[in-house]
Enzyme design. Structure first.
Site, PDB file in Angstrom:
ATOM      1  N   GLU A   1       0.842  -1.212   0.000  1.00  0.00           N
ATOM      2  CA  GLU A   1       0.000   0.000   0.000  1.00  0.00           C
ATOM      3  C   GLU A   1       0.874   1.258   0.000  1.00  0.00           C
ATOM      4  O   GLU A   1       0.512   2.293   0.565  1.00  0.00           O
ATOM      5  CB  GLU A   1      -0.952  -0.039   1.206  1.00  0.00           C
ATOM      6  CG  GLU A   1      -2.191   0.864   1.123  1.00  0.00           C
ATOM      7  CD  GLU A   1      -3.005   0.665  -0.139  1.00  0.00           C
ATOM      8  OE1 GLU A   1      -3.311  -0.486  -0.473  1.00  0.00           O
ATOM      9  OE2 GLU A   1      -3.316   1.669  -0.787  1.00  0.00           O
TER      10      GLU A   1
HETATM   11  C1  FAD Z   1       2.598  -9.665   0.770  1.00  0.00           C
HETATM   12  C2  FAD Z   1       2.292  -8.635  -0.272  1.00  0.00           C
HETATM   13  C3  FAD Z   1       0.984  -8.328  -0.558  1.00  0.00           C
HETATM   14  C4  FAD Z   1       0.682  -7.408  -1.567  1.00  0.00           C
HETATM   15  N1  FAD Z   1      -0.619  -7.180  -1.923  1.00  0.00           N
HETATM   16  C5  FAD Z   1      -0.879  -6.476  -3.060  1.00  0.00           C
HETATM   17  C6  FAD Z   1      -2.198  -6.421  -3.612  1.00  0.00           C
HETATM   18  O1  FAD Z   1      -3.149  -6.975  -3.051  1.00  0.00           O
HETATM   19  N2  FAD Z   1      -2.379  -5.770  -4.784  1.00  0.00           N
HETATM   20  C7  FAD Z   1      -1.352  -5.152  -5.443  1.00  0.00           C
HETATM   21  O2  FAD Z   1      -1.588  -4.594  -6.508  1.00  0.00           O
HETATM   22  N3  FAD Z   1      -0.095  -5.159  -4.933  1.00  0.00           N
HETATM   23  C8  FAD Z   1       0.164  -5.810  -3.772  1.00  0.00           C
HETATM   24  N4  FAD Z   1       1.442  -5.869  -3.269  1.00  0.00           N
HETATM   25  C9  FAD Z   1       2.501  -5.126  -3.944  1.00  0.00           C
HETATM   26  C10 FAD Z   1       3.017  -3.956  -3.117  1.00  0.00           C
HETATM   27  O3  FAD Z   1       2.068  -2.929  -3.067  1.00  0.00           O
HETATM   28  C11 FAD Z   1       4.367  -3.530  -3.706  1.00  0.00           C
HETATM   29  O4  FAD Z   1       5.289  -4.545  -3.371  1.00  0.00           O
HETATM   30  C12 FAD Z   1       4.838  -2.178  -3.191  1.00  0.00           C
HETATM   31  O5  FAD Z   1       4.025  -1.165  -3.687  1.00  0.00           O
HETATM   32  C13 FAD Z   1       6.294  -1.876  -3.548  1.00  0.00           C
HETATM   33  O6  FAD Z   1       6.552  -2.107  -4.911  1.00  0.00           O
HETATM   34  P1  FAD Z   1       7.823  -3.002  -5.327  1.00  0.00           P
HETATM   35  O7  FAD Z   1       7.727  -4.276  -4.541  1.00  0.00           O
HETATM   36  O8  FAD Z   1       7.861  -3.100  -6.777  1.00  0.00           O
HETATM   37  O9  FAD Z   1       9.071  -2.227  -4.762  1.00  0.00           O
HETATM   38  P2  FAD Z   1       9.879  -1.088  -5.580  1.00  0.00           P
HETATM   39  O10 FAD Z   1       8.914  -0.124  -6.134  1.00  0.00           O
HETATM   40  O11 FAD Z   1      10.832  -1.743  -6.508  1.00  0.00           O
HETATM   41  O12 FAD Z   1      10.678  -0.383  -4.395  1.00  0.00           O
HETATM   42  C14 FAD Z   1      11.984  -0.829  -3.949  1.00  0.00           C
HETATM   43  C15 FAD Z   1      12.546   0.255  -3.018  1.00  0.00           C
HETATM   44  O13 FAD Z   1      12.704   1.478  -3.745  1.00  0.00           O
HETATM   45  C16 FAD Z   1      12.028   2.519  -3.088  1.00  0.00           C
HETATM   46  N5  FAD Z   1      11.437   3.442  -4.051  1.00  0.00           N
HETATM   47  C17 FAD Z   1      10.820   3.144  -5.209  1.00  0.00           C
HETATM   48  N6  FAD Z   1      10.373   4.258  -5.805  1.00  0.00           N
HETATM   49  C18 FAD Z   1      10.719   5.287  -5.006  1.00  0.00           C
HETATM   50  C19 FAD Z   1      10.534   6.703  -5.063  1.00  0.00           C
HETATM   51  N7  FAD Z   1       9.886   7.291  -6.073  1.00  0.00           N
HETATM   52  N8  FAD Z   1      11.036   7.459  -4.044  1.00  0.00           N
HETATM   53  C20 FAD Z   1      11.677   6.882  -3.008  1.00  0.00           C
HETATM   54  N9  FAD Z   1      11.875   5.560  -2.899  1.00  0.00           N
HETATM   55  C21 FAD Z   1      11.391   4.770  -3.882  1.00  0.00           C
HETATM   56  C22 FAD Z   1      10.961   1.848  -2.239  1.00  0.00           C
HETATM   57  O14 FAD Z   1      10.564   2.654  -1.125  1.00  0.00           O
HETATM   58  C23 FAD Z   1      11.656   0.567  -1.823  1.00  0.00           C
HETATM   59  O15 FAD Z   1      12.444   0.799  -0.691  1.00  0.00           O
HETATM   60  C24 FAD Z   1       1.732  -6.752  -2.234  1.00  0.00           C
HETATM   61  C25 FAD Z   1       3.069  -7.046  -1.912  1.00  0.00           C
HETATM   62  C26 FAD Z   1       3.349  -7.999  -0.964  1.00  0.00           C
HETATM   63  C27 FAD Z   1       4.790  -8.340  -0.689  1.00  0.00           C
END
Ligand code: FAD
Length: 594
Positions: A436
């Site tokens: 989220e």
């Molecule tokens: C158990 C679980 C349940 C989930 N449930 C859902 C769901 O129901 N529906 C759904 O759609 N998604 C879901 N997600 C996905 C979740 O919302 C994403 O994992 C999350 O938004 C982060 O995206 P990412 O994993 O690609 O990390 P990334 O975006 O790759 O981020 C990696 C790091 O980079 C940082 N970062 C990235 N962009 C920026 C920025 N602009 N400024 C500063 N820092 C930044 C982040 O803070 C983080 O530390 C779920 C994930 C998990 C693990």
């Protein structure tokens, strides 16, 4: 293993003195909700949480959900618990009566949701995602789609999901590639989604997936994303279930925590395209999802409160039982008599109560933003809610990490052993700062959209309100309140200085401001938590004087506020320094030698 007991006394105290329950019950639309009724609802919910959800929490963690050829079996006992949850009407409690919900104030449903999350976070996620989908459909779908899906989603007969994330599109949803091709009154959806919470399971007969995808003529970026409702089983005109839609759960993730909540890898359209129905306007899907973001983020922030509360309860029970060494506190032979163990427990308790105060305060302001009779007040409250939400989400979930870690520490070596249950809280809590919107994303939202874009108007108004309270308390006749007022003033000075720094330097030095964003979020949460603890202590002291309530509990509230001041609020100047001295985070890769 100790059983979960809902902290009803603190929940009711916080609803009354911090969220402003009496005033909320007097708002138009909530005439049928009285404080007595709220107390009865909370008591009933606590029985369900303790009697039904808590007993399957640890077993669910150990067993987990299981995937078998596209079918997901929920952990033992979950299906039966879910049926009971829906039969007793808990599923639709916060939803609109128009679709069969009870339409309770957000402040009240927040307290109830806290219990579901404390007793069984994995289970609670199914309802949380369903309610998020309900809210999105209720705001943006056509009346026909609403009638088709909402009554059964509100009752819990069908559940809902949010299909946003794709392998290349996590924090940055502008990179979404899933496609939607128009065909008659519907679209054909294809693409791959990952990490979909409760994306497939056997607890309900149908699952309504809300999917973000691009139309063929869509512009690049966030302005080209549309929202579609894609049911697992198509729905016939008479409301009965029809053919299976072209979507499949190809796997579920093996995760650090929340093992009983299936996190699905979803494939749409392998057989020619899943049938999906456009929700709201074409190309405005991301905006539509964002309209329900405040509730979703409040609820994930609440997960921080809930897991921290559970970790505190477990650590307290262990510390009252475990005997080790000669203690220094008279009458306490168990480890709770060691001052350092007491310090950890008091800090856990203080952090939990401050987080709860902030989450319930935000929920109360949401109720006022939504239904206050005066439009000017509604507008002002909405701006405050918008400011508070990233802080509730980011600060409560980050603070929870500290509390669950202390929970393990109080257990000593047994904290590292799964059977005590302390480790599960540490594992479960870890996701809350990530999904989220990560803490980094919340902090960017806070300093960008919520602070700098409006020149700090709402933050400064809140700082003035907090400052008025700090002055009143610092000059109070009651000696128990004065240190709280003085401590709050020091914290507020740090917050005001960091706010000014961001407003003045942020526009010219965006990278330096971004480097200070998360520290600023911590600073804001720390000071707001301290403010609400000071207000709680003031209310408790007043009730003590009137002999209104349990004197021991009211005295403990004042003592906890003092502990918060000395062990948590005291960190405010260090957070300010991290905001204004964040330059090292902006060094080039070469200079920093990463
Ligand atoms: C158990 C679980 C349940 C989930 N449930 C859902 C769901 O129901 N529906 C759904 O759609 N998604 C879901 N997600 C996905 C979740 O919302 C994403 O994992 C999350 O938004 C982060 O995206 P990412 O994993 O690609 O990390 P990334 O975006 O790759 O981020 C990696 C790091 O980079 C940082 N970062 C990235 N962009 C920026 C920025 N602009 N400024 C500063 N820092 C930044 C982040 O803070 C983080 O530390 C779920 C994930 C998990 C693990």
């Amino acid at each position: 293993m100790s059983a979960y007991q809902a902290p009803l006394r603190d929940m009711l105290f916080t609803l009354q003195h911090i969220a402003g329950l009496d005033a909320i019950c007097a708002q138009p639309g909530f005439e049928d909700t009285s404080p007595d009724l709220v107390e009865a609802i909370l008591e009933e919910a606590s029985r369900f949480a303790t009697g039904v959800l808590d007993p399957i929490n640890w077993s669910g963690d150990q067993q987990g959900a299981r995937w078998d050829q596209g079918v997901v079996h929920s952990a033992d006992g979950f299906k039966e618990a879910y049926a009971q949850f829906c039969e007793t009407g808990w599923n639709g409690m916060p939803a609109s009566p128009e679709f069969g919900g009870q339409g309770l104030p957000t402040a009240v449903s927040t307290a109830v949701l806290e219990m579901w999350k404390s007793s069984n976070m994995a289970f609670s996620l199914c309802q949380m995602l369903t309610l998020g989908a309900v809210e999105a459909l209720a705001r943006h779908a056509s009346p026909e789609l609403q009638q088709r899906f909402l009554p059964k989603m509100v009752s819990g007969q069908w559940t809902g999901t949010m299909n946003l994330t794709e392998p290349q599109a996590g924090s940055d949803l502008s990179a979404i590639r899933s496609k939607a091709v128009p065909e008659g009154d519907h679209h054909r959806i294809s693409g791959h989604k990952i990490f979909i919470t409760w994306g497939e399971h056997d607890m309900a007969e149908n699952i309504v997936h809300l999917v973000l995808a691009r139309l063929p003529d869509a512009p690049e970026g966030v302005k080209g994303i549309s929202l579609f409702a894609c049911p697992k089983f198509l729905v016939n005109a008479d409301g009965s279930l029809g053919a299976r839609n072209d979507l499949l759960c190809t796997a579920i993730e093996h995760k650090l925590g929340i093992h009983a909540s299936p996190t699905a890898v979803m494939s749409f359209g392998d057989q020619g395209g899943a049938i999906g129905y456009l929700v709201g306007e074409a190309h405005k899907g991301l905006g539509h999802m964002f309209t329900m973001m405040n509730h979703a983020r409040l609820n994930v922030g609440l997960e921080g409160v809930a897991i921290a509360e559970r970790a505190y309860q477990r650590a307290r029970a262990y510390a009252l039982d475990r005997v080790q060494g000669r203690t220094l506190v008279a009458g306490s032979p168990a480890i709770i008599g060691h001052p350092d163990v007491r310090r950890m427990l008091m800090t856990m308790k203080a952090r939990v109560e401050a987080m709860r105060a902030l989450a319930y305060f935000a929920a109360g302001e949401m109720d006022r933003a939504h239904g206050h009779p005066d439009e000017a007040v509604r507008t002002q409250k909405q701006a405050l809610v918008d400011l508070l939400i990233p802080i509730v989400k980011g600060w409560c979930t980050e603070t929870a990490q500290l509390v669950v870690a202390d929970g393990v520490q109080v257990h000593g070596g047994m904290g590292f052993i799964e059977e005590t249950g302390a480790a599960q809280h540490l594992r479960d809590a870890r996701i809350t700062t990530i999904y989220e919107g990560t803490t980094g994303i919340q902090a960017n939202d806070l300093i960008g959209r919520k602070l700098m874009r409006e020149g700090g108007v709402t933050m400064k108004a809140l700082q003035r309100a907090m400052s008025a309270d700090a002055h009143r308390l610092a000059e109070a006749e009651d000696a128990a309140l004065r240190p709280l007022g003085l401590g709050l003033q020091r914290g507020l000075d740090a917050l005001s200085q960091a706010t000014e720094w961001l407003l003045t330097c942020g526009p010219q030095r965006p990278a330096a401001a971004a480097a200070g964003a998360v520290p600023y979020l911590h600073l804001a949460g720390t000071v707001m938590g301290g403010w609400l603890m000071a207000r709680s202590a003031e209310a408790a002291q007043a009730r003590l004087l009137r002999q209104d309530g349990d004197a021991a509990a009211l005295g403990a509230k004042v003592a906890t506020a003092h502990h918060h001041l000395h062990h948590v609020l005291v960190d405010a100047p260090a957070w300010r320094d991290r905001v204004v001295n964040g330059a090292s985070s902006t060094l080039s890769l070469q200079d920093a030698q990463f």
